[in-house]
Design a protein around this motif. Sequence first.
Motif, PDB file in Angstrom:
ATOM      1  N   MET A   1      -7.047   8.139  10.705  1.00  0.00           N
ATOM      2  CA  MET A   1      -8.199   7.958  11.748  1.00  0.00           C
ATOM      3  C   MET A   1      -9.369   8.618  11.452  1.00  0.00           C
ATOM      4  SD  MET A   1      -8.544   5.614  14.346  1.00  0.00           S
ATOM      5  CE  MET A   1      -6.863   5.164  14.730  1.00  0.00           C
ATOM      6  N   LYS A   2      -9.004   9.861  11.601  1.00  0.00           N
ATOM      7  CA  LYS A   2     -10.308  10.996  11.222  1.00  0.00           C
ATOM      8  C   LYS A   2     -11.237  10.480  10.017  1.00  0.00           C
ATOM      9  CE  LYS A   2     -11.212  15.692  10.699  1.00  0.00           C
ATOM     10  NZ  LYS A   2     -12.178  15.928   9.693  1.00  0.00           N
ATOM     11  N   ILE A   3     -10.665  10.162   8.965  1.00  0.00           N
ATOM     12  CA  ILE A   3     -11.372   9.932   7.603  1.00  0.00           C
ATOM     13  C   ILE A   3     -12.054   8.396   7.803  1.00  0.00           C
ATOM     14  CG2 ILE A   3     -11.112   9.066   5.494  1.00  0.00           C
ATOM     15  CD1 ILE A   3      -8.669  10.877   5.159  1.00  0.00           C
ATOM     16  N   LEU A   4     -11.533   7.681   8.482  1.00  0.00           N
ATOM     17  CA  LEU A   4     -12.244   6.336   8.850  1.00  0.00           C
ATOM     18  C   LEU A   4     -13.499   6.457   9.797  1.00  0.00           C
ATOM     19  CD1 LEU A   4     -12.253   3.266   8.484  1.00  0.00           C
ATOM     20  CD2 LEU A   4     -11.082   3.246  10.758  1.00  0.00           C
ATOM     21  N   LEU A   5     -13.070   7.219  10.824  1.00  0.00           N
ATOM     22  CA  LEU A   5     -14.134   7.217  12.058  1.00  0.00           C
ATOM     23  C   LEU A   5     -15.249   8.164  11.216  1.00  0.00           C
ATOM     24  CD1 LEU A   5     -12.132   7.827  14.876  1.00  0.00           C
ATOM     25  CD2 LEU A   5     -13.277   5.813  14.161  1.00  0.00           C
ATOM     26  N   GLU A   6     -14.998   9.159  10.700  1.00  0.00           N
ATOM     27  CA  GLU A   6     -16.023  10.072  10.044  1.00  0.00           C
ATOM     28  C   GLU A   6     -17.044   9.299   9.023  1.00  0.00           C
ATOM     29  OE1 GLU A   6     -14.261  14.495  10.323  1.00  0.00           O
ATOM     30  OE2 GLU A   6     -14.146  13.608   8.579  1.00  0.00           O
ATOM     31  N   GLY A  29       0.004  13.104  14.211  1.00  0.00           N
ATOM     32  CA  GLY A  29       0.667  11.847  14.848  1.00  0.00           C
ATOM     33  C   GLY A  29       0.691  11.819  16.432  1.00  0.00           C
ATOM     34  N   LYS A  30       1.006  10.733  16.697  1.00  0.00           N
ATOM     35  CA  LYS A  30       0.653  10.311  18.145  1.00  0.00           C
ATOM     36  C   LYS A  30       1.138  11.013  19.315  1.00  0.00           C
ATOM     37  CE  LYS A  30       4.038   6.412  18.213  1.00  0.00           C
ATOM     38  NZ  LYS A  30       4.038   6.353  16.808  1.00  0.00           N
ATOM     39  N   SER A  31       2.393  11.788  18.801  1.00  0.00           N
ATOM     40  CA  SER A  31       3.331  12.868  19.626  1.00  0.00           C
ATOM     41  C   SER A  31       2.450  14.077  19.735  1.00  0.00           C
ATOM     42  CB  SER A  31       4.652  12.876  19.231  1.00  0.00           C
ATOM     43  OG  SER A  31       5.349  11.812  19.070  1.00  0.00           O
ATOM     44  N   ASP A  32       1.809  14.406  18.807  1.00  0.00           N
ATOM     45  CA  ASP A  32       0.912  15.837  18.894  1.00  0.00           C
ATOM     46  C   ASP A  32      -0.165  15.334  19.669  1.00  0.00           C
ATOM     47  OD1 ASP A  32      -0.110  18.419  18.022  1.00  0.00           O
ATOM     48  OD2 ASP A  32      -1.327  17.348  16.738  1.00  0.00           O
ATOM     49  N   LEU A  33      -0.795  14.200  19.576  1.00  0.00           N
ATOM     50  CA  LEU A  33      -1.973  14.048  20.273  1.00  0.00           C
ATOM     51  C   LEU A  33      -1.726  13.852  21.893  1.00  0.00           C
ATOM     52  CD1 LEU A  33      -4.881  12.612  20.640  1.00  0.00           C
ATOM     53  CD2 LEU A  33      -3.796  10.507  20.611  1.00  0.00           C
ATOM     54  N   ASP A  34      -0.724  13.227  22.147  1.00  0.00           N
ATOM     55  CA  ASP A  34      -0.259  12.900  23.505  1.00  0.00           C
ATOM     56  C   ASP A  34       0.177  14.419  24.219  1.00  0.00           C
ATOM     57  OD1 ASP A  34      -0.392  10.451  23.215  1.00  0.00           O
ATOM     58  OD2 ASP A  34       1.740  10.079  23.373  1.00  0.00           O
ATOM     59  N   ILE A  53     -10.621   8.724  23.011  1.00  0.00           N
ATOM     60  CA  ILE A  53      -9.296   9.086  22.346  1.00  0.00           C
ATOM     61  C   ILE A  53      -9.090   7.598  21.795  1.00  0.00           C
ATOM     62  CG2 ILE A  53      -6.965   9.148  22.960  1.00  0.00           C
ATOM     63  CD1 ILE A  53      -7.603  10.903  25.328  1.00  0.00           C
ATOM     64  N   VAL A  54      -8.607   7.844  20.397  1.00  0.00           N
ATOM     65  CA  VAL A  54      -8.283   6.471  19.928  1.00  0.00           C
ATOM     66  C   VAL A  54      -6.880   6.520  19.380  1.00  0.00           C
ATOM     67  CG1 VAL A  54      -8.968   5.048  17.813  1.00  0.00           C
ATOM     68  CG2 VAL A  54     -10.710   6.230  19.068  1.00  0.00           C
TER      69      VAL A  54
END
Length: 182
Positions: A1-6, A29-34, A53-54
């Motif tokens: 996601m980071k690579i795409l958005l940048e 991953g999403k667990s770390d984000l949450d 937050i994406v």
Amino acid sequence: MKILLEGLLPRFLPGLTAPEHFQCVPHEGKSDLDRSISRKLKAWREPGVRFVIVRDNDNANCADLKQRLAKICAEAGRADTLIRLVCQELESWYLGDVESLTIVFSDIGVSTTVLRKRFSDPDVWQKPSVELKRIAPSFQKLSGARTMSAVLSVHDNRSDSFRTFAAGVQRIAVEMGYVENG
């Protein structure tokens, strides 16, 4: 996601640059984000900053997930955080732009017309990454994000979750005075 958005955000919103106007914070991953949302939002001290937050939805109940994330943000004092869910995985955004896929992946053996029909609603696919790998055997997540960020169409994408994300980011960029409305 980071690579795409940048790669995508400066194309989509000319004049925006990282880290001056935006910063993508990667997670494992999403667990770390949450787990880290509350801590990171509370710790950020720069005034006037807006957060987005994406997160991949990964077959969760969209309304429940968004409500849970909004509650975490509000409790951290950042109720104005924009929350956008990718239905179901980032690759659905790629499937929403068949023309760009055929530019990036030369090993796609199916016509654009067939792909456009098949992926007319890319957000309903439960495992878009599996479908993408099936139609483009050379697809890999990191290099795919990098190459798709250079060609992904913001205006012609068939993914509702992508269009919703783009509209939300556009609105924030206008509110912040980074870009003009239009």
